[in-house]
Design a protein around this motif. Structure first.
Motif, PDB file in Angstrom:
ATOM      1  N   ILE A  28       0.930  -1.113   0.069  1.00 25.77           N
ATOM      2  CA  ILE A  28       0.072   0.131  -0.113  1.00 25.77           C
ATOM      3  C   ILE A  28       0.772   1.320   0.196  1.00 25.77           C
ATOM      4  CG2 ILE A  28      -1.839  -0.673   0.990  1.00 25.77           C
ATOM      5  CD1 ILE A  28      -1.417   0.389   3.550  1.00 25.77           C
ATOM      6  N   PRO A  29       0.163   2.431  -0.651  1.00 26.97           N
ATOM      7  CA  PRO A  29       0.919   3.927  -0.401  1.00 26.97           C
ATOM      8  C   PRO A  29       0.732   3.955   0.531  1.00 26.97           C
ATOM      9  CG  PRO A  29      -0.890   4.582  -1.673  1.00 26.97           C
ATOM     10  CD  PRO A  29      -0.533   2.793  -1.145  1.00 26.97           C
ATOM     11  N   SER A  30       1.745   5.181   1.275  1.00 26.41           N
ATOM     12  CA  SER A  30       1.499   5.860   2.610  1.00 26.41           C
ATOM     13  C   SER A  30       0.675   6.916   1.977  1.00 26.41           C
ATOM     14  CB  SER A  30       2.543   6.594   2.180  1.00 26.41           C
ATOM     15  OG  SER A  30       3.583   6.623   3.377  1.00 26.41           O
ATOM     16  N   MET A  31      -0.444   6.699   3.257  1.00 28.11           N
ATOM     17  CA  MET A  31      -1.934   7.586   2.953  1.00 28.11           C
ATOM     18  C   MET A  31      -2.241   8.102   3.941  1.00 28.11           C
ATOM     19  SD  MET A  31      -4.587   4.533   3.411  1.00 28.11           S
ATOM     20  CE  MET A  31      -2.860   3.543   2.698  1.00 28.11           C
ATOM     21  N   ILE A  32      -3.302   9.374   3.997  1.00 27.87           N
ATOM     22  CA  ILE A  32      -3.988  10.472   4.932  1.00 27.87           C
ATOM     23  C   ILE A  32      -5.480   9.778   4.397  1.00 27.87           C
ATOM     24  CG2 ILE A  32      -4.419  12.313   5.570  1.00 27.87           C
ATOM     25  CD1 ILE A  32      -1.280  11.932   6.151  1.00 27.87           C
ATOM     26  N   LEU A  33      -5.852   9.112   6.012  1.00 25.40           N
ATOM     27  CA  LEU A  33      -7.375   8.879   5.884  1.00 25.40           C
ATOM     28  C   LEU A  33      -7.812  10.146   6.371  1.00 25.40           C
ATOM     29  CD1 LEU A  33      -6.606   5.236   7.080  1.00 25.40           C
ATOM     30  CD2 LEU A  33      -7.165   5.572   4.534  1.00 25.40           C
ATOM     31  N   TRP A  34      -8.424  11.133   5.648  1.00 32.04           N
ATOM     32  CA  TRP A  34      -9.209  12.145   6.249  1.00 32.04           C
ATOM     33  C   TRP A  34     -10.853  11.966   5.973  1.00 32.04           C
ATOM     34  CZ3 TRP A  34     -10.814  16.958   2.383  1.00 32.04           C
ATOM     35  CH2 TRP A  34     -11.096  18.381   2.989  1.00 32.04           C
ATOM     36  N   GLY A  35     -11.044  12.412   7.461  1.00 32.07           N
ATOM     37  CA  GLY A  35     -12.657  11.882   7.073  1.00 32.07           C
ATOM     38  C   GLY A  35     -13.164  12.227   8.966  1.00 32.07           C
ATOM     39  N   GLN A  40       6.200  16.048  12.236  1.00 32.71           N
ATOM     40  CA  GLN A  40       6.200  16.103  10.609  1.00 32.71           C
ATOM     41  C   GLN A  40       7.509  15.853  10.065  1.00 32.71           C
ATOM     42  OE1 GLN A  40       3.007  17.515   9.309  1.00 32.71           O
ATOM     43  NE2 GLN A  40       1.219  17.730  10.618  1.00 32.71           N
ATOM     44  N   ASP A  41       7.779  16.433   9.641  1.00 33.84           N
ATOM     45  CA  ASP A  41       9.389  16.300   9.802  1.00 33.84           C
ATOM     46  C   ASP A  41      10.380  15.360  10.110  1.00 33.84           C
ATOM     47  OD1 ASP A  41       8.467  18.649   8.711  1.00 33.84           O
ATOM     48  OD2 ASP A  41      10.270  20.310   9.077  1.00 33.84           O
ATOM     49  N   ALA A  42      10.107  14.493  11.327  1.00 34.59           N
ATOM     50  CA  ALA A  42      10.867  13.939  11.778  1.00 34.59           C
ATOM     51  C   ALA A  42      10.222  12.456  11.011  1.00 34.59           C
ATOM     52  CB  ALA A  42      10.429  13.210  13.115  1.00 34.59           C
ATOM     53  N   VAL A  99       9.420   7.536   5.402  1.00 34.11           N
ATOM     54  CA  VAL A  99       8.651   7.194   4.167  1.00 34.11           C
ATOM     55  C   VAL A  99       9.077   7.828   3.297  1.00 34.11           C
ATOM     56  CG1 VAL A  99       6.555   8.739   3.330  1.00 34.11           C
ATOM     57  CG2 VAL A  99       6.815   8.760   6.011  1.00 34.11           C
ATOM     58  N   GLU A 100      10.208   8.578   2.772  1.00 33.02           N
ATOM     59  CA  GLU A 100      10.351   8.786   1.263  1.00 33.02           C
ATOM     60  C   GLU A 100      11.686   7.910   1.228  1.00 33.02           C
ATOM     61  OE1 GLU A 100      13.220  12.630   1.218  1.00 33.02           O
ATOM     62  OE2 GLU A 100      12.217  12.823  -0.843  1.00 33.02           O
ATOM     63  N   LYS A 101      12.021   6.996   1.874  1.00 30.78           N
ATOM     64  CA  LYS A 101      13.344   6.376   1.956  1.00 30.78           C
ATOM     65  C   LYS A 101      12.472   4.780   1.968  1.00 30.78           C
ATOM     66  CE  LYS A 101      17.378   8.030   3.142  1.00 30.78           C
ATOM     67  NZ  LYS A 101      17.827   8.676   4.683  1.00 30.78           N
ATOM     68  N   LEU A 155       5.288  16.215   3.517  1.00 30.19           N
ATOM     69  CA  LEU A 155       5.026  14.920   3.849  1.00 30.19           C
ATOM     70  C   LEU A 155       3.647  14.896   2.923  1.00 30.19           C
ATOM     71  CD1 LEU A 155       5.497  12.254   5.517  1.00 30.19           C
ATOM     72  CD2 LEU A 155       3.767  14.097   8.032  1.00 30.19           C
ATOM     73  N   LEU A 156       2.771  15.556   2.964  1.00 36.39           N
ATOM     74  CA  LEU A 156       1.969  14.915   2.118  1.00 36.39           C
ATOM     75  C   LEU A 156       2.121  15.064   0.518  1.00 36.39           C
ATOM     76  CD1 LEU A 156      -1.419  15.658   2.094  1.00 36.39           C
ATOM     77  CD2 LEU A 156      -1.852  18.264   1.658  1.00 36.39           C
ATOM     78  N   SER A 157       2.604  15.561   0.290  1.00 39.25           N
ATOM     79  CA  SER A 157       3.543  15.410  -1.407  1.00 39.25           C
ATOM     80  C   SER A 157       3.167  13.800  -1.603  1.00 39.25           C
ATOM     81  CB  SER A 157       4.159  16.176  -2.015  1.00 39.25           C
ATOM     82  OG  SER A 157       5.625  15.609  -1.298  1.00 39.25           O
ATOM     83  N   ARG A 158       4.051  13.571  -0.356  1.00 36.39           N
ATOM     84  CA  ARG A 158       4.975  11.473  -0.353  1.00 36.39           C
ATOM     85  C   ARG A 158       3.611  10.438  -0.089  1.00 36.39           C
ATOM     86  NH1 ARG A 158       8.645  15.307   0.883  1.00 36.39           N
ATOM     87  NH2 ARG A 158      10.589  14.921   0.425  1.00 36.39           N
ATOM     88  N   CYS A 159       2.239  11.008   0.128  1.00 39.19           N
ATOM     89  CA  CYS A 159       0.883  10.168   0.122  1.00 39.19           C
ATOM     90  C   CYS A 159      -0.178  10.923  -0.121  1.00 39.19           C
ATOM     91  CB  CYS A 159       0.197  11.117   2.055  1.00 39.19           C
ATOM     92  SG  CYS A 159       1.846  10.715   3.020  1.00 39.19           S
TER      93      CYS A 159
END
Length: 420
Positions: free
Chosen positions: A38-45, A107-109, A114-116, A137-141
């Motif tokens: 699965i990709p890294s993801m943000i679940l918003w709801g 978030q920076d931590a 996530v990138e690697k 971070l958002l661009s990677r999710c």
């Protein structure tokens, strides 16, 4: 005994109620799980629609180490500890609940891991990630939007609960009414199930069978449900009362509901952000200073925090409530979007097109454009809309002193063209 919502939490996508656009047959998420990656993801709801459940399903489905952190209690130290463990294991999935509560350094931590590919991040948030999650971070999710559960899904949950839960199966339950259960839950599955369990538990001591009616549900709910729940219905009811009080020009109502939110520990950024929106939506050009003050309020409370932020919030709320109101700018963009949806991509008139090349100039781009500052009153009467909708009035100034002044100016410039 665990709460009913926990006892019934699905362990597979086929058991999940709702969110068919994400989890149904052929959906992106289902395909990713079937492929084992699965990709890294943000679940918003909103609360109780399946964000944590989807994360748990991932944990049950993928054969990789799975770790959970809550942004309420975890910090950079805990994040780095999980990343270090994941590095040693090769890879892990990290679920962070309420990720919008992480600050920039927290978030920076996560970024490098996530990138690697050291961790696959699943973040859950009730707030718009565009505002609350760092752009890097958002661009990677991938951002997946979860929808509130509708009445059919909520009824299905009640039926499943009576059929699958061991304790509920032992009770003799007759549901005569569901309106109160559904209304109080507000599309929140967790709230619905836990309220249902509370009602049955309260009634089963004196009734056999347990007969559930709207009146009984309301009586029990009013006695037992907490005054303010940042993740529940009260959160939305009170912010609604706050906004409507400001819109209605009542600083007394506004500051009362503000105090209720402060007492409940509401996020200062959430309150301030809503006032920034209101400053344009409900005040707009009737008092442009409202947006400036609301924006300054948002910046200030982020720097100050509680308890002093309450003073800044109060200043802004009472000013906005006491300001003249206009929704003309809000209506204008709505009108414009409606025209765009009806007429599609109309061509830009040649005279107001950009002409950076010789070929474009030869084709007539920019020809006969009148530079406004070369004319009296810095105005030249020319058409700025596509031919098909020429002369369409989209902005109608409100009936207040400042916008009446704008109306007079527009009428003086455009004469009868737009009917100002």
């Amino acid at each position: 005994m665990e709460p009913l919502a926990e006892r019934l939490r699905p362990a597979a996508l086929d058991e999940l109620v709702g969110q068919e656009h994400l989890t149904g047959q052929g959906s992106i998420l289902r395909k990713a799980l079937q492929q084992g990656k699965i990709p890294s993801m943000i679940l918003w709801g909103p609360p109780g629609v399946g964000k944590t459940t989807i994360a748990n399903i991932v944990a049950h489905t993928l054969e990789v180490p799975f770790y959970t952190l809550s942004a309420i209690s975890a910090g950079v130290k805990e994040v780095r500890e999980v990343i270090e463990v994941a590095r040693k294991q090769g890879h892990a999935v990290l679920f962070i609940d309420e990720i919008h509560r992480f600050n920039k350094s927290q978030q920076d931590a996560l970024l490098g891991a996530v990138e690697k590919g050291i961790i696959t991040l699943i973040g859950a948030t009730t707030e718009n990630p565009s505002f609350e999650v760092n752009a890097a971070l958002l661009s990677r999710c991938q951002v997946y939007v979860l929808k509130p559960l509708g009445e059919p899904e909520l009824r299905q949950l009640l039926q499943q609960a009576m059929e699958k839960d061991v304790w509920l199966r032992e009770q003799h339950i007759e549901i005569k009414d569901t309106a109160a259960l559904l209304n109080i839950s507000g599309g929140d599955a967790r709230k619905l199930l836990n309220l249902f369990e509370l009602v049955v538990d309260t009634l089963q001591e004196d009734e056999d069978p347990v007969v559930i009616t709207d009146k009984k549900v309301m009586d029990i709910a009013q006695q037992r449900i907490a005054i303010y729940d940042k993740a529940g219905e009260q959160h939305y009811d009170i912010i609604s009362a706050f906004i409507k009080s400001i819109r209605g020009s009542d600083p007394n109502g506004a500051v009362y509901w503000l105090a209720r939110m402060i007492a409940g520990g509401e996020d200062v950024k959430f309150i301030a952000r809503r006032m920034v929106i209101l400053a344009s939506e409900d005040i707009g050009n009737a008092n442009p200073n409202a947006l400036l003050l609301a924006t300054s309020c948002f910046q200030a409370v982020n720097l100050i925090g509680y308890p002093e932020a309450r003073i800044i919030l109060s200043q802004c709320a009472t000013y906005l409530a006491s300001s003249p109101k206009s929704n003309a700018a809000y209506m204008a963009i709505g009108n414009a979007q409606a025209v765009v949806s009806q007429t599609g991509d109309l061509p830009v008139p040649l005279h107001i097109r950009n002409a950076p090349t010789k070929l474009m100039k030869e084709q007539g781009y920019g020809k006969n454009y009148k530079y406004s500052h070369d004319y009296e009153n810095n105005f030249s009467a020319q058409e700025y809309l596509p031919d098909e909708i020429a002369g369409t009035k989209l902005y109608d100034p409100g009936k207040n002193a400042r916008e009446e002044e704008l109306r007079r100016y527009l009428k003086a410039m455009w004469k009868e063209k737009y009917g100002y």
